[in-house]
Enzyme design. Structure first.
Site, PDB file in Angstrom:
ATOM      1  N   LYS A  93       2.304  -9.251   2.274  1.00 19.64           N
ATOM      2  CA  LYS A  93       2.933  -9.281   2.621  1.00 19.64           C
ATOM      3  C   LYS A  93       2.816 -10.407   4.289  1.00 19.64           C
ATOM      4  O   LYS A  93       3.163 -11.200   4.442  1.00 19.64           O
ATOM      5  CB  LYS A  93       3.393  -8.321   3.462  1.00 19.64           C
ATOM      6  CG  LYS A  93       3.312  -8.318   4.994  1.00 19.64           C
ATOM      7  CD  LYS A  93       2.411  -6.978   6.137  1.00 19.64           C
ATOM      8  CE  LYS A  93       1.035  -7.047   6.113  1.00 19.64           C
ATOM      9  NZ  LYS A  93       1.265  -5.762   7.276  1.00 19.64           N
ATOM     10  N   THR A  94       1.794 -10.625   4.471  1.00 22.32           N
ATOM     11  CA  THR A  94       0.866 -11.512   5.365  1.00 22.32           C
ATOM     12  C   THR A  94       1.405 -12.798   5.002  1.00 22.32           C
ATOM     13  O   THR A  94       1.211 -13.803   5.258  1.00 22.32           O
ATOM     14  CB  THR A  94      -1.066 -11.331   5.623  1.00 22.32           C
ATOM     15  OG1 THR A  94      -0.243  -9.796   6.121  1.00 22.32           O
ATOM     16  CG2 THR A  94      -0.761 -12.630   7.100  1.00 22.32           C
ATOM     17  N   ARG A 139      -5.627   2.018  -0.367  1.00 22.42           N
ATOM     18  CA  ARG A 139      -5.713   1.261   0.557  1.00 22.42           C
ATOM     19  C   ARG A 139      -7.169   0.920  -0.447  1.00 22.42           C
ATOM     20  O   ARG A 139      -8.344   0.345  -0.627  1.00 22.42           O
ATOM     21  CB  ARG A 139      -7.544   1.871   1.459  1.00 22.42           C
ATOM     22  CG  ARG A 139      -6.589   2.200   3.138  1.00 22.42           C
ATOM     23  CD  ARG A 139      -5.689   1.296   3.131  1.00 22.42           C
ATOM     24  NE  ARG A 139      -4.344   1.582   3.067  1.00 22.42           N
ATOM     25  CZ  ARG A 139      -3.855   0.449   3.151  1.00 22.42           C
ATOM     26  NH1 ARG A 139      -4.263  -0.582   3.602  1.00 22.42           N
ATOM     27  NH2 ARG A 139      -2.343   0.721   2.853  1.00 22.42           N
ATOM     28  N   ASP A 183       5.518  -8.548  12.712  1.00 22.24           N
ATOM     29  CA  ASP A 183       4.918  -7.350  11.962  1.00 22.24           C
ATOM     30  C   ASP A 183       4.802  -6.401  12.015  1.00 22.24           C
ATOM     31  O   ASP A 183       5.113  -5.447  13.237  1.00 22.24           O
ATOM     32  CB  ASP A 183       3.822  -8.123  12.104  1.00 22.24           C
ATOM     33  CG  ASP A 183       3.049  -7.604  10.468  1.00 22.24           C
ATOM     34  OD1 ASP A 183       3.176  -7.344   9.505  1.00 22.24           O
ATOM     35  OD2 ASP A 183       1.452  -8.070  10.347  1.00 22.24           O
ATOM     36  N   GLN A 207       4.419   3.446   5.400  1.00 21.19           N
ATOM     37  CA  GLN A 207       3.412   3.617   6.292  1.00 21.19           C
ATOM     38  C   GLN A 207       3.341   3.745   7.439  1.00 21.19           C
ATOM     39  O   GLN A 207       2.300   3.429   8.402  1.00 21.19           O
ATOM     40  CB  GLN A 207       2.125   1.672   5.814  1.00 21.19           C
ATOM     41  CG  GLN A 207       2.036   1.822   4.405  1.00 21.19           C
ATOM     42  CD  GLN A 207       1.050   0.253   4.643  1.00 21.19           C
ATOM     43  OE1 GLN A 207       0.057   0.797   4.700  1.00 21.19           O
ATOM     44  NE2 GLN A 207       1.772   0.124   3.573  1.00 21.19           N
TER      45      GLN A 207
END
Length: 794
Positions: free
Chosen positions: A56-57, A634, A250, A281
DNA sequence: TACGGCTGTATTTTT
DNA sequence: TACAGCCGTA
């Protein structure tokens, strides 16, 4: 300052659009089709649903670069907001890297708070107290939580409220909550204003007034005030709407109402807004985040393009499948299915232990085995491993164990550098020097180190200051002049005031650097000495921190600049060297990834947390489930979930059942391990049932359920998967989830009352209920005034 | 004013 | 159990 002048209002247009237009676009090459779509769909609203580990970043930063590169906007016309400074920093760096040049002018890439400070400094005078000529001034100070609490405490005491029964902390919580919802004092609904002893509404109003008198704002105000300005000054809003040609957000699932309104207002013109987030999330509901914002996006912005990033670059298929299986239990999801091209890898490992200590011991051994690579896996460094817990008290067992076996670990989170007492004290000294009207800072340091200026003396200063309508420091000076204070305290106070005046002059003296000045202040005030004379074990560390603080000043022009920075940045950037296992909460782990992840403490009541379920019912369970999802995702290669049958809670042994989330792990992707030392078969085998008595049998049954995957519970879950949450009510779970079905109440039920808060029904009398409230004692109330905890509108 | 013992309480945390 | 915040005492 009221008028808007584009030429000086916006800094940093370093890239001209024409120069950029013809540039090649090599940065697009590394994107997958969805990411590319998210980057190239530039106009109109876009919702980028980015699952965990889907890049995503990368998509977000590339989108910014693309906007700049195609000449859609200049760097200073892009508004890009994040929640944390870390995220903002990362975006800045990555945009710079992609662009292949330093982007001087992205002044509007930052956290919500940092951007709001900028905006508010420009229009501060528009925030005032109705009916007075009091307004905020653009050099306002930003209060930290300590200051805020001190201020509230004063107000509470002044109102004659018993602050033992009604802690100021609680009031702070209520006010924070209201600010998150963008409620100014006049907008707080009557039904809510009665919180906190019935006086919250009035105290909120007083608090806001006092803040403005002090020319101060708290964190909540930063957003609240800017939203208020936008709502009441259409001309200003429009100018910003025009200026910010593209907006990017974001972690949209974490926005609260105030942030949501802020964004909607700013995007109201062109609607070129791109929100990135993952509804699965959303784990910050308890601090005001509204998952609803992301769920509603397409309604809020008709015609929105929704792009789903579902290709995961982080985890193995088994890990993804396990995570998907769990999260499928939530309702009202936007829906995403993560997939990967990665090798199958190992299944998610599940293991139960007798108690928490054994769990810690086992994990310690596992970590050592993984380090050596003796478990059939490639060897892993300690930096590759993390233990993610639900609540910080769980960390203790691991710390104890790791200390005894000498396994290096680091705890992530905990008190941040700038939150430490000595740092706050030192900064309060700086504040007094740079802004002599900062009453709260003065209050903090006036008797630190001890100067014999206790409550009584401070009271006198307050009174004198109030009577003369001057700041506290000035009040103290007047008090001395009038000989209202004598003896040692008076002498010490005089020394302090002289010091502050002297340092203030030095601050204006160019021949002394602000670093020297800081050292002088800390020395001459006696603050350093105080810690040098302190013989507690923490003292050396505190002195060390003070040194670090002074060192940090090197990056700033002067003290004022430093203080501004620090008030917004609460980072903990202590880079300890050496390989260490990380221990942190699930919340702190969001956004991070590790090859090997341990998820201990999956027991009902601990995870999902009882409190969360009591206070928020089904919503609470769903948020906990998202937390489970965050935890599992994670992990890159190895994910190990564990639970213990017994645990010491508040000094007492408690036995508990495996988490309901364990039932939700899909059988095919889970490998149930047998704990060493429990020979005679695995779970459900006679050996174990025999070795554990009483309560343990029920654990055993649950374990078997999780293991064998053919129990009624398991089948029920299968039938409901993707349909309804699987969690069946248990005796241990008190909230009545479905109020429609509970028109009549039952003893033992958890309820919420607008005025008295949460409580448990202890008696029934016609249409009246006798309720033992957590905070307000036992009272009889009319049934229709109580609601189920999950109906509570906040 | 300053310290020690007592009582009550006990997620998650960024800015 | 563990710790913070309060009260009473020196």
């Amino acid at each position: 300052m009221n008028s808007f002048d584009e030429s000086d209002a916006f800094e940093g247009a370093s890239l001209s659009s024409r120069a950029m237009a013809a540039r090649p676009q090599p940065y697009l090459d590394g994107l997958n089709p969805e990411q590319r779509l998210a980057v190239e769909t530039m106009d109109g609203p876009v919702l980028m649903l980015a699952g965990a580990g889907t890049g995503k970043t990368k998509a977000l930063t590339t989108r910014i670069v693309h906007l700049l590169n195609t000449g859609r906007a200049r760097p200073n016309e892009v508004l890009a907001v994040t929640f944390t400074n870390k995220a903002a920093r990362e975006m800045k760096t990555r945009v710079g890297t992609l662009l292949g040049q330093q982007v001087e002018g992205m002044p509007w890439l930052g956290t919500f708070h940092a951007i709001c400070v900028k905006l508010l400094r420009r229009h501060a005078e528009l925030i005032g107290i109705p009916g007075t000529d009091l307004t905020l001034n653009s050099n306002f100070t930003i209060l930290d939580t300590d200051d805020q609490l001190r201020l509230l405490k004063q107000l509470v005491q002044a109102a004659g409220i018993d602050d033992k029964r009604w802690p100021a902390r609680q009031l702070a919580g209520v006010i924070d909550h209201w600010k998150n919802r963008a409620w100014t004092p006049d907008k707080v609904p009557a039904a809510e204003a009665g919180a906190y002893n019935g006086k919250a509404g009035a105290l909120y109003k007083q608090y806001q007034r006092r803040l403005i008198e002090l020319n101060a704002v708290d964190f909540g105000d930063l957003l609240l005030h800017v939203v208020t300005i936008f709502q009441t000054h259409d001309d200003i809003l429009q100018q910003y709407q025009r200026w910010f040609k593209y907006i990017l957000v974001d972690e949209y699932q974490d926005t609260n109402v105030a942030q949501y309104l802020w964004l909607r207002l700013l995007a109201g013109g062109h609607k070129n807004i791109c929100c990135v987030g993952d509804d699965d999330q959303s784990i910050y509901g308890w601090r005001g985040a509204e998952v609803g914002n992301i769920l509603r996006f397409e309604k809020d912005f008709p015609g929105a393009h929704v792009v789903r990033l579902e290709q995961n670059y982080r985890s193995t298929p088994h890990i993804l499948a396990a995570a998907s299986g769990v999260i499928a239990g939530n309702e009202g999801r936007l829906g995403k299915e993560l997939w990967t091209e990665a090798q199958e890898g190992e299944k998610v490992r599940l293991i139960g232990h007798w108690d928490g200590e054994e769990e810690a011991r086992w994990i310690g051994e596992e970590i050592e085995a993984m380090q050596r690579g003796t478990r059939g896996q490639r060897p892993h460094g300690l930096d590759d491993m993390a233990i993610l817990v639900r609540a910080s008290h769980q960390m203790r067992a691991f710390e104890d164990r790791f200390l005894t076996i000498g396994l290096p670990y680091r705890v992530i989170g905990g008190p941040r550098f700038y939150e430490r007492m000595e740092i706050r004290d030192a900064m309060a000294y700086f504040r007094c020097v740079t802004s002599p009207s900062d009453d709260l800072a003065f209050e903090r340091i006036v008797n630190t180190p001890k100067r014999g200026l206790g409550d009584k003396a401070q009271q006198k200063m307050q009174v004198t200051a109030r009577q003369n309508g001057v700041p506290l420091i000035e009040g103290a000076r007047l008090l001395l002049e009038d000989k209202g204070l004598t003896g040692k305290g008076a002498r010490e106070l005089q020394v302090l005031l002289d010091g502050l005046a002297r340092w203030g002059r030095m601050a204006g003296d160019k021949s002394i650097s602000h670093i020297e000045l800081a050292e002088i202040i800390l020395d001459e005030s006696g603050y350093t000495e105080m810690w040098q004379n302190d013989k507690t074990p923490e003292a050396p560390g505190r002195l060390e921190n003070l040194k670090e603080l002074v060192k940090a000043l090197e990056n700033f022009e002067n003290l004022t600049g430093f203080l501004e920075h620090v008030s917004l940045i609460m980072d903990n950037e202590s880079e300890e060297s050496g390989e260490k296992v990380s221990i942190m909460t699930l919340h702190a782990a969001k956004g991070l990834e590790f090859p090997a992840v341990f998820l201990p403490g999956w027991e009902d009541g601990l995870f999902p947390s009882q409190r969360s379920m009591d206070e928020s019912g089904l919503k609470g369970v769903e948020e906990e489930r998202r937390l489970a999802y965050v935890g599992i995702t994670r992990a890159e290669e190895i994910c190990t979930i564990s639970f213990a049958g017994n645990r010491r809670v508040f000094g007492q042994w408690q036995s508990s059942l495996p988490s309901r989330f364990i039932d939700e792990l899909p059988e095919d992707h889970v490998d149930v391990l047998t704990p060493p030392g429990l020979y005679g078969g695995g779970y459900g085998a006679a050996g174990m049932a025999g070795s554990m008595g009483g309560v343990q049998n029920s654990i055993d049954a649950r374990v078997q359920e999780a293991n064998v995957y053919n129990s009624p519970g398991w089948k029920r879950m299968q039938a409901r998967a993707g349909n309804r949450p699987t969690s069946q009510p248990r005796e241990s779970t008190s909230p009545v989830i479905d109020m429609a079905a509970a028109s009549s109440h039952t003893v033992g039920e958890r309820v919420f009352h607008q005025k008295f808060g949460y409580g448990e029904i202890v008696g029934l009398e016609g249409d009246k209920l006798e309720i033992a409230f957590d905070k307000a004692g036992t009272k009889k109330v009319v049934a229709r005034f109580v609601t189920s905890p999950d109906d509570v509108p906040f």
